[in-house]
Structures are given as C-alpha cells and as structure tokens.
Design an enzyme around this catalytic site. Structure first.
Site, short mmCIF file in Angstrom:
data_model
loop_
_atom_site.label_atom_id
_atom_site.label_comp_id
_atom_site.label_asym_id
_atom_site.label_seq_id
_atom_site.Cartn_x
_atom_site.Cartn_y
_atom_site.Cartn_z
CB SER A 1 -0.90 -0.02 1.22
OG SER A 1 -0.13 -0.08 2.40
CG ASP B 1 -6.28 9.11 -2.48
OD1 ASP B 1 -5.26 9.79 -2.27
OD2 ASP B 1 -6.25 7.86 -2.56
CD GLU C 1 -6.91 5.91 -5.59
OE1 GLU C 1 -7.26 7.08 -5.81
OE2 GLU C 1 -6.25 5.58 -4.59
CG ASP D 1 -5.72 -5.98 0.35
OD1 ASP D 1 -4.66 -6.57 0.59
OD2 ASP D 1 -5.83 -4.73 0.32
CD GLU E 1 -10.48 -4.74 3.52
OE1 GLU E 1 -11.32 -4.94 4.41
OE2 GLU E 1 -9.62 -3.86 3.59
CB CYS F 1 -13.76 23.83 12.28
SG CYS F 1 -15.43 23.17 12.39
NE ARG G 1 -22.02 15.45 15.90
CZ ARG G 1 -22.63 14.70 14.99
NH1 ARG G 1 -23.82 15.03 14.55
NH2 ARG G 1 -22.06 13.61 14.51
CG HIS H 1 -13.33 22.52 7.62
ND1 HIS H 1 -12.36 21.90 8.36
CD2 HIS H 1 -14.49 22.38 8.30
CE1 HIS H 1 -12.92 21.39 9.46
NE2 HIS H 1 -14.20 21.67 9.45
CD GLU I 1 -9.53 22.82 6.29
OE1 GLU I 1 -9.87 24.03 6.32
OE2 GLU I 1 -9.88 22.00 7.14
N1 GLN Z 1 -16.09 19.73 17.27
C1 GLN Z 1 -16.54 20.96 16.72
C2 GLN Z 1 -17.99 20.90 16.25
O1 GLN Z 1 -18.51 19.85 16.04
C3 GLN Z 1 -15.63 21.42 15.59
C4 GLN Z 1 -15.63 20.49 14.42
C5 GLN Z 1 -14.45 20.68 13.52
O2 GLN Z 1 -13.44 21.25 13.90
N2 GLN Z 1 -14.55 20.18 12.31
O3 GLN Z 1 -18.60 21.91 16.07
#
Ligand code: GLN
Length: 537
Positions: free
Chosen positions: A15, A73, A143, A150, A152, A384, A465, A510, A512
């Site tokens: 892998s 990925d 992919e 394997d 699985e 976050c 959440r 996020h 990123e």
């Molecule tokens: N644990 C936090 C929430 O659920 C932040 C989640 C995260 O950083 N992706 O709000």
C-alpha cells in the site's frame, strides 16, 4: 452527451504507492489535452463513509460541496484538477452493502438469493458508471483502494473484470501500480514482487494494459523486457515512476513517460500536440524558488499523523508558492501545551493555526495557543474547532467571563459561548449527521475578510455540530472581536475577526477544502502574507 470511457487503477505489492497521485496526474494530463475527466475512489472498508473514522486510522476526512464525508484522496483530485468532486466520487463497501440490503428489504430481489455475484458486483458497476451516466465526462478514472490480494478488494476486482469485458477494450482499460524494489546488497532492482502481483491480478481475470512502476532507480531495458515478458504488457506501456520531491512533480514525470499517450492510444482517442502545463509549472517554479522562509505553528491533537491535516498542509504549499515563501510547519501537540511552556514552544513562529477537531483532548493547549497569538500579535488562523477556541479564549481572558466553555466539552458550563446547533439537538446517529457541505456566508462591509475575498457572498464547506452562541454576540463584539461573516438565513456566525490585531481570523467553515494548485485559497494566501510581514518586521 459524452460517451464515457473508463480507466481502472489497481495497486500491487504494497500500500501507500500513491495510486491517488498517479490517478490525479494522469487526469491532469488528459484534462490539459482537452478531455473532461473525473476520478473516483472505491474504498474496501465497511464504514459507510470515513466520517466516523478517527483521523489516526485513515487521515483527514475530506468534505465535498454536496456534503459527502470522503477519503483524503478526493482532496488530491480536486487540488490537481481544479474541479469539485461529489458523493459519487467516493464509494465504500459499507455503502454498497447498505444499498443492496435496503433493496432486499424493499423486495427488489423477491424470491432470489442475494449474492456477492451478481448483486454486490452489479451495485459496484452501477456506482462506477454513475459518473459516466451524467454525460459530463469523457473519461472516468476509478481507483480501487487496497492492494491486489486483499480479501476485501475481491468484489471490486471482479466488477472491474466484468466491466472491462462488457465495455470492450477501447472503452475501458486497466492500470496496475506496483513497486520495483532495489536490493542494495545485490545492487539490483527486483521484478519478482510485481510478477506475483500481476499473476494474482490475472487469476482474477484482469490483465493490466499498463504497468506504472514505482522505483527509487531508473528501470533499464532489461528490467522493462523482463516485466513485459512476464506480465503480458507491451514495453511502451511500462511506465517508470521515480521518487520525486513533491507530489506536484508527478504530472510532469508522467508526461515525460508518456502515460497519457499510452492511455489515449489504447482507448483510440485522438491527441494533438502536447498538453501545456504552463500555469502548473509557474506554480512549481515559485514553489522551488522561495525568497524567504517562514514558520507556522500547526496546533492540533493528531499531529503525529500529518495526513490528518492533509488539506491544511497542501493549502500552505499553494499559498506559500503564491507568496514566494517556503512555509515550514512546526507541528505542535495541543495535549503537550501548558500555560507555562507555551512561550517556549511557540517562540519564533510567524503564524499560528489552531486546527479543527472533536472532543476535549488537548483542548486547553489550543486555548493557550490562541491566547499567546492574540497577546503577542502573531498572525492567527482558527479553523472550525480552532475558531471556537478563539471565541472561548476571548470570552475568558478579555471579557473576563467565568466558567466559559463549549457545550461539546462541558455541557454544564455557566457561559456556553459555543452551543450545540438547534437542529443537532434531536440528532442521535453519529454518521453523516453534522452540518456538512457548502453553505452561503455574507461578509461584513469593511472587514478584513471582505477585503481578502473581494466579494460579499462566499460559499464554503462545513463539518460541525456546534456554533457561536449569539446570546454573547453583543458583549463579544463590544470587547473587540467582531463577527464578520454570517449565514444569511440563520445568522450563524461563520467568521470572527479581531480588527485591532494584525491578522486574527477564525472560520467555522473549512477553507482548506477549497484550495487548489491553480486557485490557492484567498484566506491562506492572506494568512501567509501576514506571516511573511511578521517575519520581515
Ligand atoms: N467539534 C466541533 C464541532 O462539532 C468542531 C468540528 C471541527 O473542527 N470540524 O462543532
């Protein structure tokens, strides 16, 4: 409506050979030749998606616009191709079985014995062809996760065998990625593991059209002849993939090796000229020739496994190249931070990023890191959970509130400045139930983020959440931390800033996930620019 062709990528010997990067690099070259391409990953585990996996198990969970929690990925696919992926781009064994079992319960197979062949394999084949059926793509690259041999992966390999047969040779081909190890004692490259891997693949009825061979040394003619002879692969279809400095070199490497040409020839698809990777190479030139070096502290609790923060790391690479600086990451374990050791551990940093996360392990260390960045005017980026910790730190240390916490860590906190979202209160299941995917956010006039994005409405991806508790908004804003981005429908605070600080931004979303080689994320670009200014001061 396009007639879609399929490329299957399997892996052999071991892998971690980088099937995802090879798939993404091939896709990039085909895209540059004018084909519309997408990539799909089939994962052989039983989880419905990686959302319930601890990052230590499988690295980061990548989130798509449509709110799918997927394999990391897919992040590579997006960063290379600069086009979004979706739920259809990642399928797990769990999801396959779940849909077959749901169909069985609904009586779809009434009277029949439900079996791996044909029912599971049919479901796999349908999922593979789902992207093709949209009519959007000339080529779908699939992919297959895991390694040949394997247990699985067997139903996937069987489905590939059936599809290769059903679709015909011009419409579907198979690439096998393998390893040619170098035995230092013998001074030789060894083909035997690859021979065995291909033999195993053939026993499943799949004959590879192309071999991509990872190796530390160049494959000479005699090695290629041997591989061709034993593996039934034409010599020109034996592609060498030498180790490179950065994953972003791989498209050029595959171009030199003519992987794209071999693929197009096999599928009888036209090709003219060579694909120009002009902008891609401009990025690489900048990446290779930084004018300065800065150091960013990445504070998180999974830092032992860098893949847990894959998209953040790649975003730094994109933003670093854009600013012509080399970004060195100092990995800081939040669990090991204490108020006393923070100054020594964070000393000399030009920027501090407090990472996303869940649960209370290492949480006080994150809060201490925020305090240090705020007080010492070091550029700070909270993502976050990192943003939530910035709100807690501010409420504790600037507002002077007592017993401040997030409901996630302390349900009985007197001042829950981070609260459970209303719609989450009735949620019991853990899988796929967070606030996920792309949501709109309106940026405040005159704010730093408005200037950075250069527009009023943005859309970013989420996975959480808990949320900023608006009961505290007034007090917090009066004390100097401003909510500069909000969801237009619910008023959920998406961004906080401290305008009196050189660069202090926290986002509930996020960023990123949306940074790509050709479109580095504006917030990362700006953060790195601020860190460079800090360095040059
Ligand atoms: N644990 C936090 C929430 O659920 C932040 C989640 C995260 O950083 N992706 O709000």
């Amino acid at each position: 409506m396009k007639k879609t062709k399929y490329v299957f990528v399997t892996g052999g010997v071991t892998s971690s050979l980088g099937k995802g990067i090879i798939a993404a690099s091939l896709a990039k070259l085909l895209q540059k030749r004018g084909y519309s391409v997408t990539i799909q990953k089939l994962d052989p585990y039983i989880n419905i998606d990686p959302g319930t996996l601890n990052p230590y198990e499988h690295g980061e969970c990548f989130v798509t616009d449509d709110g799918a929690e997927t394999d990391l990925d897919l992040g590579h696919y997006e960063r290379f191709l600069n086009i979004p992926t979706s739920q259809a781009n990642n399928v797990t064994t769990g999801r396959i079985y779940q849909s077959v079992i749901n169909k069985e319960r609904r009586g779809k197979f009434l009277g029949k014995t439900v079996q791996i062949i044909p029912h599971i394999t049919d479901e796999i084949k349908n999922r593979i062809q789902l992207l093709g059926k949209t009519g959007e793509f000339d080529i779908v690259i699939t992919e297959i996760g895991g390694t040949i041999g394997d247990i699985e992966s067997l139903p996937y390999v069987e489905s590939v065998r059936q599809l290769l047969w059903e679709l015909g040779h011009e419409n579907a081909i198979s690439i096998h990625l393998t390893l040619i190890p170098y035995l230092a004692a013998a001074g030789e490259l060894k083909t035997k593991p690859t021979q065995h891997s291909v033999k195993m693949l053939m026993q499943s009825g799949v004959s590879p059209d192309i071999l991509v061979c990872r190796s530390e040394h160049k494959l000479n003619d005699s090695i290629k002849n041997k591989l061709a002879l034993f593996c039934n692969v034409k010599k020109e279809a034996i592609i060498e993939s030498l180790d490179v400095e950065t994953i972003y070199d791989v498209p050029n490497l595959m171009l030199e090796q003519k992987l794209d040409e071999v693929v197009l020839n096999k599928m009888k698809l036209p090709m003219d000229g060579t694909p120009h990777l002009k902008e891609w190479n401009e990025f690489l030139t900048k990446h290779r020739n930084p004018k300065n070096t800065i150091e960013i502290g990445l504070v998180g609790k999974y830092v032992e496994l860098h893949d847990a923060y894959k998209s953040i790391v790649e975003s730094f690479i994109h933003a670093g190249a854009h600013n012509e600086v080399k970004v060195i990451i100092r990995w800081i374990h939040s669990e090991k931070l204490t108020e006393e050791n923070v100054p020594s551990r964070l000393m000399g940093l030009n920027g501090i990023l407090v990472a996303p996360g869940f649960g209370d392990r290492g949480i006080e260390g994150k809060i201490d890191a925020v305090k240090y960045a705020r007080e010492n005017k070091i550029p700070f980026f909270g993502i976050c959970l990192g943003m939530q910790m910035a709100v807690i730190e501010f409420s504790r240390n600037v507002l002077g509130l007592k017993d401040v916490f997030s409901i996630e860590m302390k349900p009985t906190a007197e001042n829950p400045v981070i609260n459970l979202m209303e719609e989450q209160k009735s949620v019991v299941d853990k899988g796929g139930t967070m606030r996920l995917g792309s949501w709109k956010c309106v940026l405040k006039e005159g704010s730093k983020v408005k200037e950075i994005y250069g527009k009023e409405i943005i859309e970013e991806r989420h996975r959480h959440r808990y949320e900023f508790n608006n009961d505290y908004l007034k007090q917090i804003e009066n004390a100097g931390m401003i909510a500069t981005g909000k969801n237009p429908d619910t008023n959920l605070v998406e961004i906080i800033e401290i305008p009196s600080h050189p660069w202090f931004v926290g986002t509930q979303y996020h960023p990123e996930y949306k940074s790509t080689v050709l479109n580095p994320h504006p917030l990362f670009v700006s953060f790195i620019k601020a860190a460079l200014e800090h360095y040059l001061k």
